[in-house]
Design an enzyme around this catalytic site. Structure first.
Site, short mmCIF file in Angstrom:
data_model
loop_
_atom_site.label_atom_id
_atom_site.label_comp_id
_atom_site.label_asym_id
_atom_site.label_seq_id
_atom_site.Cartn_x
_atom_site.Cartn_y
_atom_site.Cartn_z
N ALA A 1 0.80 -1.24 0.00
CA ALA A 1 0.00 0.00 0.00
C ALA A 1 0.83 1.28 0.00
CB ALA A 1 -1.00 0.03 1.15
N ALA A 2 2.14 1.17 -0.19
CA ALA A 2 2.95 2.41 -0.25
C ALA A 2 2.51 3.25 -1.45
CB ALA A 2 4.43 2.07 -0.36
N GLY A 3 2.29 2.59 -2.60
CA GLY A 3 1.85 3.31 -3.80
C GLY A 3 0.46 3.91 -3.59
N ASP A 4 -0.41 3.15 -2.92
CA ASP A 4 -1.78 3.65 -2.67
C ASP A 4 -1.73 4.88 -1.77
OD1 ASP A 4 -2.68 1.46 -4.10
OD2 ASP A 4 -2.87 0.21 -2.32
O1 RIB Z 1 -1.76 -2.09 -3.22
C1 RIB Z 1 -1.90 -3.00 -2.16
C2 RIB Z 1 -3.21 -3.72 -2.26
O2 RIB Z 1 -3.22 -4.52 -3.42
C3 RIB Z 1 -3.50 -4.64 -1.12
O3 RIB Z 1 -4.13 -4.02 -0.03
C4 RIB Z 1 -4.31 -5.75 -1.77
O4 RIB Z 1 -5.63 -5.82 -1.31
C5 RIB Z 1 -4.23 -5.49 -3.27
O5 RIB Z 1 -5.37 -4.93 -3.73
#
Ligand code: RIB
Length: 304
Positions: free
Chosen positions: A250-253
């Site tokens: 989730a770093a990119g998110d």
């Molecule tokens: O970007 C990370 C995410 O990718 C995770 O939380 C997982 O659920 C996938 O969707």
């Protein structure tokens, strides 16, 4: 701008196994620790944007099950508008199986479930929210035609669109022309352009290829190294922050959610990227997707 961001995307529950290393196909290894956490690229970006200070509406689809209900609880806690999160009676909530090694690197496989049923009709129901937002933020864990439709609506009324093209697939020109800002990592940039991004020169070539498709701003995320930014006459690396990585999930998110907020607040693009780099760096210092996403005050303190 008043910080209204609509996120269209996936919501998953992550089943996480942290182990000494990621096993090879056919291999079994012992010594892992199992946890679960809220995840999904769309949900992570919505949560990151909410915690960074945005006013967030999340358009998504979950199953009518405990995992979905648990996700909704989390969104409410983060103050996210859940009016357009629909319950699907035919498919379970999305689940991701994630393996994380001792260096914090991961491998992810997703069972999309209800995320695969987020169709353009659901976007039409939320048309008003999209048209009245400052920024529309999307990824690619929901059907492509849904992303295409949302981008079309936003572009038709001049709402800025950010596409995080993850997981990457080749994308049609008719979608790209409606995208204002694209944020691939190096691998995604190569899938989109055919150019392998290894240094500043190749990053410049890849961004040139995406500018030709009509995208104004391209940010290639480079992990701990930061980002390569290309917009108007700015072509440069915006350095990242050095931290000890525990889990990069989730770093990119987190980067995308925080970036959308900084931009909606009117920060100049380079400062918005720096804010997002800080948020992304903080997220890798903790385990899990949504549990690792920092709050605005933590990002500000880190940047002091
Ligand atoms: O970007 C990370 C995410 O990718 C995770 O939380 C997982 O659920 C996938 O969707």
């Amino acid at each position: 701008m008043n910080n209204k961001i609509v996120v269209v995307g996936s919501s998953n529950t992550d089943m996480i196994l942290k182990s000494p290393r990621i096993p090879k196909p056919g291999e079994t290894i012992l010594g892992g620790v199992f946890t679960t956490a809220a995840g999904g690229k769309g949900a992570n970006q919505a949560v990151a944007a909410a915690r960074a200070g945005g006013n967030i509406t999340f358009i998504a689809r979950i199953g009518n099950d405990d995992l979905g209900r648990q996700s909704i609880k989390g969104f409410k806690k983060d103050g996210i508008n859940i009016d357009y999160i629909k319950k699907d009676e035919t498919a379970p909530s999305g689940v991701a199986l994630i393996m994380v090694d001792e260096q914090g690197s991961n491998s992810i496989a997703v069972a999309s479930g209800a995320n695969a049923n987020l169709i353009p009709d659901h976007i039409h129901e939320a048309r008003n929210a999209i048209e009245n937002s400052d920024i529309l933020l999307m990824q690619l864990e929901t059907p492509l035609e849904t992303v295409v439709e949302a981008a079309k609506i936003a572009a038709s009324v001049g709402v800025k669109t950010i596409l995080n093209p993850a997981p990457a697939i080749p994308l049609p020109d008719h979608l790209l022309k409606n995208i204002s800002i694209i944020t691939p990592n190096e691998i995604e940039a190569e899938i989109l352009t055919g150019i392998s991004v290894r240094n500043t020169d190749s990053a410049m070539q890849a961004t040139a290829c995406l500018h030709e498709k009509g995208i104004e701003t391209i940010i290639i995320t480079l992990g701990a190294k930061g980002c390569y930014l290309s917009k108007d006459n700015i072509r440069k690396i915006i350095p990242g922050f050095s931290v000890k990585a525990i889990d990069t999930t989730a770093a990119g998110d987190t980067f995308n959610g925080a970036f959308a907020v900084a931009l909606a607040e009117g920060l100049p693009i380079e400062e918005a990227v720096r804010f997002a780099n800080a948020a992304g760096a903080l997220s890798v210092t903790k385990e899990g997707a949504q549990p690792s996403i920092p709050y605005r005050k933590d990002i500000k303190a880190f940047l002091q």
